[in-house]
Write a protein that holds these residues in place. Structure first.
Motif, mmCIF file in Angstrom:
data_model
loop_
_atom_site.group_PDB
_atom_site.id
_atom_site.type_symbol
_atom_site.label_atom_id
_atom_site.label_comp_id
_atom_site.label_asym_id
_atom_site.label_seq_id
_atom_site.Cartn_x
_atom_site.Cartn_y
_atom_site.Cartn_z
ATOM 1 N N VAL A 25 17.247 0.192 9.773
ATOM 2 C CA VAL A 25 18.343 1.166 9.869
ATOM 3 C C VAL A 25 18.417 1.726 11.284
ATOM 4 C CG1 VAL A 25 19.146 3.419 9.072
ATOM 5 C CG2 VAL A 25 18.302 1.752 7.418
ATOM 6 N N TYR A 26 17.257 2.005 11.884
ATOM 7 C CA TYR A 26 17.233 2.509 13.261
ATOM 8 C C TYR A 26 17.888 1.491 14.205
ATOM 9 C CZ TYR A 26 15.679 4.625 17.603
ATOM 10 O OH TYR A 26 15.668 5.207 18.846
ATOM 11 N N GLU A 27 17.566 0.225 14.024
ATOM 12 C CA GLU A 27 18.132 -0.803 14.892
ATOM 13 C C GLU A 27 19.651 -0.879 14.765
ATOM 14 O OE1 GLU A 27 14.271 -3.775 15.211
ATOM 15 O OE2 GLU A 27 15.781 -4.150 13.681
ATOM 16 N N LEU A 238 18.122 -7.684 25.741
ATOM 17 C CA LEU A 238 18.148 -6.321 25.231
ATOM 18 C C LEU A 238 17.156 -6.234 24.082
ATOM 19 C CD1 LEU A 238 22.014 -5.709 25.190
ATOM 20 C CD2 LEU A 238 20.375 -5.141 26.992
ATOM 21 N N CYS A 239 16.248 -5.275 24.139
ATOM 22 C CA CYS A 239 15.159 -5.178 23.172
ATOM 23 C C CYS A 239 15.213 -3.831 22.451
ATOM 24 C CB CYS A 239 13.804 -5.305 23.863
ATOM 25 S SG CYS A 239 13.633 -6.732 24.949
ATOM 26 N N ILE A 240 15.038 -3.853 21.151
ATOM 27 C CA ILE A 240 14.967 -2.616 20.372
ATOM 28 C C ILE A 240 13.678 -2.643 19.562
ATOM 29 C CG2 ILE A 240 16.078 -1.146 18.658
ATOM 30 C CD1 ILE A 240 18.718 -2.428 19.347
ATOM 31 N N ASN A 241 12.858 -1.617 19.756
ATOM 32 C CA ASN A 241 11.575 -1.520 19.065
ATOM 33 C C ASN A 241 11.454 -0.149 18.398
ATOM 34 O OD1 ASN A 241 8.834 -1.847 18.241
ATOM 35 N ND2 ASN A 241 8.216 -0.652 20.040
ATOM 36 N N GLU A 303 13.698 2.443 22.588
ATOM 37 C CA GLU A 303 12.768 2.908 21.562
ATOM 38 C C GLU A 303 13.108 4.346 21.179
ATOM 39 O OE1 GLU A 303 8.541 0.735 22.500
ATOM 40 O OE2 GLU A 303 9.044 2.475 23.723
ATOM 41 N N PRO A 304 12.701 4.774 19.976
ATOM 42 C CA PRO A 304 12.884 6.191 19.623
ATOM 43 C C PRO A 304 11.900 7.067 20.395
ATOM 44 C CG PRO A 304 11.713 5.031 17.876
ATOM 45 C CD PRO A 304 12.133 3.990 18.875
ATOM 46 N N GLU A 327 22.190 7.802 12.383
ATOM 47 C CA GLU A 327 22.794 8.719 13.356
ATOM 48 C C GLU A 327 21.798 9.112 14.435
ATOM 49 O OE1 GLU A 327 25.583 11.348 15.125
ATOM 50 O OE2 GLU A 327 25.881 9.801 13.587
ATOM 51 N N LEU A 328 20.547 9.328 14.030
ATOM 52 C CA LEU A 328 19.496 9.668 14.995
ATOM 53 C C LEU A 328 19.335 8.558 16.028
ATOM 54 C CD1 LEU A 328 15.967 11.044 14.102
ATOM 55 C CD2 LEU A 328 16.188 9.037 15.543
ATOM 56 N N ALA A 329 19.300 7.311 15.572
ATOM 57 C CA ALA A 329 19.138 6.170 16.475
ATOM 58 C C ALA A 329 20.326 6.054 17.423
ATOM 59 C CB ALA A 329 18.983 4.890 15.669
#
Length: 411
Positions: A25-27, A238-241, A303-304, A327-329
């Motif tokens: 969900v964050y991603e 592009l990287c999302i962790n 990253e968060p 929404e936070l992400a």
């Protein structure tokens, strides 16, 4: 399989890490922010997608033509059968429990016989461990849901029919090495099966048998596998962790969370924090070597923040919580883009992409803006009101209970 692009020689890649349902969900929220802010970027038409664990699920959807906006709608309007439903990740492994339970009489008999032959309680008791289930949850419902999702509306469950490069990374349990599903020799495996294997975290899910190999979560070897995208020819990844350890220090000092929250959460919370700390440290070491290993290539990592408590302690079974994480992400990624604007803009410009400052400075935007989910906020407010009513009811009950104890001090 990788096609030449129409804008110069740029080759764009996307690498997504894991993190379970919350990480997925964050991603989605982060991808929506990038999709809005980077002009010229189409997340359904990249040169290479690399996904590990829950990130492989999102990567597979993007490669199959689902836009970040569509994925946001799936989160906001989830219905039975949607492959992002947490229940698909947390279906008890009843068959495994029953199978291991059926072995218990035989295993107990063997342990007793071993003890009679050689009275060593520790050696005999260790034999009983064969009856312990290998997993808490069943990952077959997730595979079935993905197979259905990937075989309708023009999508495909076949790596070879995608028209773009998708690589799903899992770990070969027997060899202790990586398997890159979608690469040559492993592209005949259905995408849904590959994602199931990549998500099979030992202890939570059983290993997945693929062509005689037992496969488990790819995060055991690397957190993100961005190098796989470089190896496939990408020059910007592009990287999302989402998997970063939570820092409770500031939260405790500010009174946002009580002291000892991690310990109070019990063993699952302690293991989660330990797991996050270990793999995040490993990710930093790996990224530090990319400059030497891949000269001329670039990556941008999102990253968060480590004090995003609403994410770390989110209830994945609550639709309102999943919306909140999305929404936070979205907001966290927008802040990151704005903060690193001068750093990121040149790397994008070299590939013909534009980072839109006007979008990033528009504070009125939310993750729901422009995705066709007009009632997301009102639904969230309704959920909040329902929660408030429940809390008031619990407060009244606690008050009545306290009064009753006062009236009957002897009890």
């Amino acid at each position: 399989m990788t096609r030449a692009r129409t804008t110069g020689s740029r080759r764009l890649g996307l690498a997504l890490a894991g993190g379970g349902p919350v990480g997925a969900v964050y991603e989605v929220g982060a991808l929506r922010a990038l999709d809005e802010a980077i002009d010229g970027l189409d997340f359904t038409d990249l040169d290479v997608y690399v996904g590990v664990s829950a990130g492989s699920l999102i990567a597979a959807f993007l490669a199959n033509g689902l836009t970040p906006a569509r994925l946001v709608r799936i989160i906001a309007e989830q219905e039975p059968g949607d492959p992002l439903l947490p229940v698909l990740f947390f279906t008890p492994a009843y068959r495994e429990w029953l199978r291991r339970g059926a072995q218990l009489p035989m295993v107990t008999g063997d342990a007793l016989l071993s003890f009679l032959k050689r009275p060593n309680p520790f050696r005999s008791a260790s034999g009983l461990l064969r009856a312990v289930p290998t997993a808490l949850f069943d990952n077959e419902p997730l595979r079935r849901a993905l197979e259905e999702a990937f075989t309708r509306n023009g999508r495909t469950d076949d790596f070879r029919a995608l028209g773009r490069r998708l690589i799903v990374v899992a770990t070969d349990l027997g060899a202790g090495g990586a398997i890159r599903f979608g690469s040559e020799g492993f592209d005949d495996v259905p995408i849904s099966r590959a994602v199931q294997a990549s998500c099979a975290l030992p202890g939570l899910y059983p290993p997945v048998s693929v062509n005689g190999r037992y496969c488990v979560d790819g995060v055991l070897l690397k957190t993100l596998h961005a190098s796989v995208a470089f190896d496939a020819g990408a020059d910007l990844v592009l990287c999302i962790n989402p998997i970063v350890p939570v820092d409770t220090t500031a939260g405790v000092e500010a009174g946002a969370i009580p002291p000892g929250t991690l310990v109070a959460g019990g063993l699952p919370t302690l293991l989660s924090q330990t797991f996050r700390t270990l793999i995040h440290s490993r990710l930093q070491v790996g990224f530090a070597s990319y400059g030497e290993r891949y000269p001329g290539r670039e990556f941008v990592l999102f990253e968060p923040d480590r004090d995003e408590y609403d994410m770390f302690f989110s209830n994945v079974f609550s639709l309102a919580s999943r919306r909140a994480v999305c929404e936070l992400a979205y907001r966290a990624t927008r802040r990151d883009l704005l903060r690193r604007y001068r750093e990121i803009r040149p790397a994008l410009a070299r590939r013909g992409l534009t980072l839109r400052l006007d979008v990033l400075e528009d504070d009125a935007r939310t993750v729901w803006s422009g995705v066709g989910v007009s009632d997301a906020r009102s639904a969230a407010r309704r959920a909040e009101r329902a929660t408030d009513r429940l809390q008031r009811a619990l407060d009244r009950l606690e008050t009545l209970t306290s009064v009753e104890r006062i009236r009957k001090p002897g009890r």
